[in-house]
Design a protein around this motif. Structure first.
Motif, PDB file in Angstrom:
ATOM      1  N   GLU A  92       0.818  -1.037   0.121  1.00 33.36           N
ATOM      2  CA  GLU A  92      -0.007   0.219   0.006  1.00 33.36           C
ATOM      3  C   GLU A  92       1.142   1.480  -0.025  1.00 33.36           C
ATOM      4  N   VAL A  93       0.706   2.448  -0.835  1.00 33.77           N
ATOM      5  CA  VAL A  93       1.376   3.847  -1.251  1.00 33.77           C
ATOM      6  C   VAL A  93       0.424   4.550  -0.845  1.00 33.77           C
ATOM      7  N   TRP A  94       0.683   5.849   0.395  1.00 37.45           N
ATOM      8  CA  TRP A  94       1.107   7.528   0.384  1.00 37.45           C
ATOM      9  C   TRP A  94       0.950   8.146  -0.516  1.00 37.45           C
ATOM     10  N   ALA A  95       1.098   9.489  -0.972  1.00 36.25           N
ATOM     11  CA  ALA A  95       1.331   9.898  -1.476  1.00 36.25           C
ATOM     12  C   ALA A  95       2.180  11.557  -0.459  1.00 36.25           C
ATOM     13  N   LEU A  96       3.181  12.239   0.088  1.00 36.53           N
ATOM     14  CA  LEU A  96       2.748  13.173   0.635  1.00 36.53           C
ATOM     15  C   LEU A  96       3.864  13.948  -0.585  1.00 36.53           C
ATOM     16  N   SER A  97       3.970  15.481   0.201  1.00 36.17           N
ATOM     17  CA  SER A  97       4.538  16.094  -0.998  1.00 36.17           C
ATOM     18  C   SER A  97       6.339  15.468  -1.103  1.00 36.17           C
ATOM     19  N   ASP A  98       6.438  15.491  -0.001  1.00 40.78           N
ATOM     20  CA  ASP A  98       8.651  15.057  -0.379  1.00 40.78           C
ATOM     21  C   ASP A  98       8.638  13.809  -0.574  1.00 40.78           C
ATOM     22  N   ARG A  99       7.879  12.261  -0.153  1.00 40.39           N
ATOM     23  CA  ARG A  99       8.248  11.323  -0.151  1.00 40.39           C
ATOM     24  C   ARG A  99       6.462  10.434  -0.288  1.00 40.39           C
ATOM     25  N   ASP A 134      -6.246  11.168   0.370  1.00 42.49           N
ATOM     26  CA  ASP A 134      -5.792   9.992   1.594  1.00 42.49           C
ATOM     27  C   ASP A 134      -4.877  10.439   2.535  1.00 42.49           C
ATOM     28  N   ALA A 135      -4.044  11.560   2.204  1.00 42.23           N
ATOM     29  CA  ALA A 135      -2.717  11.225   3.192  1.00 42.23           C
ATOM     30  C   ALA A 135      -2.855  12.551   3.281  1.00 42.23           C
ATOM     31  N   GLY A 136      -2.168  13.060   4.017  1.00 40.69           N
ATOM     32  CA  GLY A 136      -1.782  14.278   4.466  1.00 40.69           C
ATOM     33  C   GLY A 136      -0.833  14.035   6.010  1.00 40.69           C
ATOM     34  N   PHE A 170       1.879  11.828  10.697  1.00 40.32           N
ATOM     35  CA  PHE A 170       0.767  11.334   9.228  1.00 40.32           C
ATOM     36  C   PHE A 170      -0.357  10.019   9.588  1.00 40.32           C
ATOM     37  N   ALA A 171      -1.278  10.638   8.878  1.00 35.91           N
ATOM     38  CA  ALA A 171      -2.661  10.284   8.852  1.00 35.91           C
ATOM     39  C   ALA A 171      -3.238   9.793   7.330  1.00 35.91           C
TER      40      ALA A 171
END
Length: 329
Positions: A78-85, A144-146, A156-157
């Motif tokens: 499973e993968v979640w995208a944040l601004s830097d990772r 979904d991520a932030g 990290f939620a």
């Protein structure tokens, strides 16, 4: 009719009710936490994953498999995208294989993958009230991520669905003990028995239990395949084999659900009128809502919804009915 009180412990029944009517805290010690940084992280992962990750922008999430050139599973991710990772969860048993893939296949790209399981504590809050209850403690992202904050700690939620009715994975620095303790105090811990029931109902297979390196993604059933595999994206390792299976229309076996009037057993052989060696039970539980349930990897002659099969338990043969996953619909 089943006497629920004699088939499941009071603690497991309480935990199950929390997952279905409220929310609780899962123990996911079988899950490893990975972080991927670098300007080329998304493009590189797109060339490895079975899913199409082109829309994996900041705040989005996805699920995918890593496969060998033979099409067999290396890992489910499973993968979640944040601004830097990118933040990923993978089975602990496949962590080294995932990191080895990055080590071997990153050539000139700006990509760094590392295991951060010791740096963060993941608190997985699952159940229909998870969003409302967590929102009273900290702001949650609309996607979904932030990033959020709780008791002065960065969180990290990450939206997740580990038991069928939604929830969130909260990653908190392992040093933020006060914040971690406050959250674990707010949510009751869910035991393994109730977790196993709920994830079986939801049709969520476990790596090393229901699937492994000898399986291919299409064998895990239509619902799994539709979520984890794209047949319209560009190249990735194992794509040629999976496309050939897709063009042919089926695999030789499929992971399915089972329901029965009697207890099922993990490892029990399954027979069918058209196939005496139809398959084997991979998971089993007693569900307060569905009675005795299980999962099995069956030959396709026996894997149709509603088919009658016989399970050879230690207490004698047991009749069961095949159910396409998920059992909870």
């Amino acid at each position: 009719m089943f006497d629920v009180q004699t088939q499941i412990s009071d603690l497991a029944l309480r935990d199950y009710d929390l997952l279905r009517d409220d929310s609780g805290l899962l123990d996911l010690s079988h899950v490893a936490l990975l972080a991927m940084k670098g300007d080329d992280r998304k493009g590189w992962l797109q060339g490895q994953a079975t899913s199409d990750l082109r829309k994996l922008e900041n705040g989005a999430s996805n699920v995918f498999c890593l496969t060998a050139i033979s099409g067999h599973l290396v890992s489910v991710c499973e993968v979640w995208a944040l601004s830097d990772r990118l933040l990923l969860t993978v089975p602990v048993s496949t962590r080294d294989s995932v990191l080895k893939r990055a080590e071997q296949m990153v050539i000139m790209e700006d990509v760094v993958a590392q295991d951060v399981s010791q740096s963060y504590r993941m608190l997985s809050i699952q159940g229909p009230t998870a969003t409302s209850r967590i929102s009273r403690m900290m702001p949650l992202p609309s996607l979904d991520a932030g990033e959020s904050e709780f008791n002065g700690a960065q969180v990290f939620a990450l939206r997740s669905n580990r038991t069928g009715l939604g929830g969130w994975d909260l990653w908190i620095s392992a040093h933020e003990t006060a914040a971690i303790q406050a959250i674990t105090h707010e949510f009751k811990a869910i035991g393994k028995e109730a977790y196993n029931i709920a994830r079986l109902e939801a049709g969520i297979p476990l790596f090393g239990v229901d699937m492994g390196e000898k399986n291919m993604p299409p064998e895990m059933g239509r619902a799994f395949e539709e979520r984890h595999v794209s047949y319209t994206k560009g190249c990735y390792m194992g794509q040629e084999v999976l496309m050939r299976i897709h063009s042919r229309g089926h695999t030789n076996r499929t992971w399915v659900g089972l329901t029965s009037e009697c207890a099922l057993e993990v490892g029990a052989s399954v027979s069918h009128l058209r196939r005496p060696d139809a398959g084997v039970v991979t998971s089993a539980a007693f569900s307060p809502d569905f009675g005795y349930i299980g999962a099995a990897m069956l030959r396709n002659e026996a894997a149709f919804d509603g088919e009658a099969v016989q399970v050879a338990t230690s207490h004698g043969p047991v009749e069961a009915e095949v159910k396409q996953m998920p059992i909870l619909r």
